[in-house]
Design a protein around this motif. Structure first.
Motif, PDB file in Angstrom:
ATOM      1  N   LYS A   4       0.428  -1.338  -0.302  1.00  0.00           N
ATOM      2  CA  LYS A   4       0.119  -0.334  -0.010  1.00  0.00           C
ATOM      3  C   LYS A   4       0.857   1.552  -0.144  1.00  0.00           C
ATOM      4  O   LYS A   4       2.010   0.935   1.055  1.00  0.00           O
ATOM      5  CB  LYS A   4      -0.502  -0.621   1.258  1.00  0.00           C
ATOM      6  N   ILE A   5       0.791   2.029  -0.490  1.00  0.00           N
ATOM      7  CA  ILE A   5       1.229   3.583  -0.728  1.00  0.00           C
ATOM      8  C   ILE A   5       0.099   4.721  -0.530  1.00  0.00           C
ATOM      9  O   ILE A   5      -0.549   4.773  -1.311  1.00  0.00           O
ATOM     10  CB  ILE A   5       2.213   3.304  -2.227  1.00  0.00           C
ATOM     11  N   VAL A   6       0.628   5.835  -0.643  1.00  0.00           N
ATOM     12  CA  VAL A   6      -0.046   6.848  -0.125  1.00  0.00           C
ATOM     13  C   VAL A   6       0.269   7.993  -0.883  1.00  0.00           C
ATOM     14  O   VAL A   6       1.584   8.490  -1.454  1.00  0.00           O
ATOM     15  CB  VAL A   6       0.291   7.809   1.235  1.00  0.00           C
ATOM     16  N   LEU A   7      -0.544   8.387  -1.713  1.00  0.00           N
ATOM     17  CA  LEU A   7       0.440   9.271  -2.714  1.00  0.00           C
ATOM     18  C   LEU A   7      -0.425  11.034  -2.026  1.00  0.00           C
ATOM     19  O   LEU A   7      -1.403  11.447  -2.274  1.00  0.00           O
ATOM     20  CB  LEU A   7      -0.907   9.516  -4.333  1.00  0.00           C
ATOM     21  N   SER A   8       0.520  11.735  -2.311  1.00  0.00           N
ATOM     22  CA  SER A   8       0.065  13.417  -1.392  1.00  0.00           C
ATOM     23  C   SER A   8       0.562  14.315  -2.663  1.00  0.00           C
ATOM     24  O   SER A   8       1.253  14.438  -3.693  1.00  0.00           O
ATOM     25  CB  SER A   8       1.105  13.723  -0.667  1.00  0.00           C
ATOM     26  N   CYS A   9      -0.246  15.781  -3.255  1.00  0.00           N
ATOM     27  CA  CYS A   9      -0.083  16.201  -3.855  1.00  0.00           C
ATOM     28  C   CYS A   9       1.460  17.228  -3.905  1.00  0.00           C
ATOM     29  O   CYS A   9       1.865  17.560  -2.409  1.00  0.00           O
ATOM     30  CB  CYS A   9      -0.821  17.861  -3.287  1.00  0.00           C
ATOM     31  N   ALA A  10       1.472  17.372  -5.106  1.00  0.00           N
ATOM     32  CA  ALA A  10       3.304  18.183  -4.975  1.00  0.00           C
ATOM     33  C   ALA A  10       2.935  19.462  -4.471  1.00  0.00           C
ATOM     34  O   ALA A  10       4.364  20.112  -3.614  1.00  0.00           O
ATOM     35  CB  ALA A  10       3.429  17.565  -6.454  1.00  0.00           C
ATOM     36  N   GLU A  11       2.157  20.199  -5.168  1.00  0.00           N
ATOM     37  CA  GLU A  11       1.686  21.556  -4.429  1.00  0.00           C
ATOM     38  C   GLU A  11       1.521  22.069  -3.400  1.00  0.00           C
ATOM     39  O   GLU A  11       2.040  22.523  -2.847  1.00  0.00           O
ATOM     40  CB  GLU A  11       0.985  22.311  -6.362  1.00  0.00           C
ATOM     41  N   CYS A  12       1.153  21.628  -2.543  1.00  0.00           N
ATOM     42  CA  CYS A  12       0.320  21.481  -1.413  1.00  0.00           C
ATOM     43  C   CYS A  12       0.524  20.829  -0.488  1.00  0.00           C
ATOM     44  O   CYS A  12      -0.118  20.608   0.748  1.00  0.00           O
ATOM     45  CB  CYS A  12      -1.851  22.289  -1.280  1.00  0.00           C
ATOM     46  N   SER A  13       0.712  19.470  -0.410  1.00  0.00           N
ATOM     47  CA  SER A  13       0.875  18.329   0.398  1.00  0.00           C
ATOM     48  C   SER A  13       0.515  17.821   1.092  1.00  0.00           C
ATOM     49  O   SER A  13       0.828  16.924   2.085  1.00  0.00           O
ATOM     50  CB  SER A  13       2.226  18.952   1.147  1.00  0.00           C
TER      51      SER A  13
END
Length: 49
Positions: A4-13
């Motif tokens: 399982k992985i978590v994806l986070s926004c590159a702009e607002c984290s």
């Protein structure tokens, strides 16, 4: 070996998405363009630790 992985926004984290990936076939960090609810637009999302 799927993990399982978590994806986070590159702009607002902000952490927006969870998914799985095969670590044996794709050892580097995953990057995809997805919609960020916090930003209100499509941005790059990167795999977090």
């Amino acid at each position: 070996m799927n993990v399982k992985i978590v994806l986070s926004c590159a702009e607002c984290s902000s952490r927006n998405y969870t998914t799985t990936k095969n670590k044996a076939g794709n050892p580097e960090r995953m990057e995809v363009r997805k919609f960020c609810k916090a930003c209100g637009k499509h941005t790059m999302h990167r795999e977090t630790k």
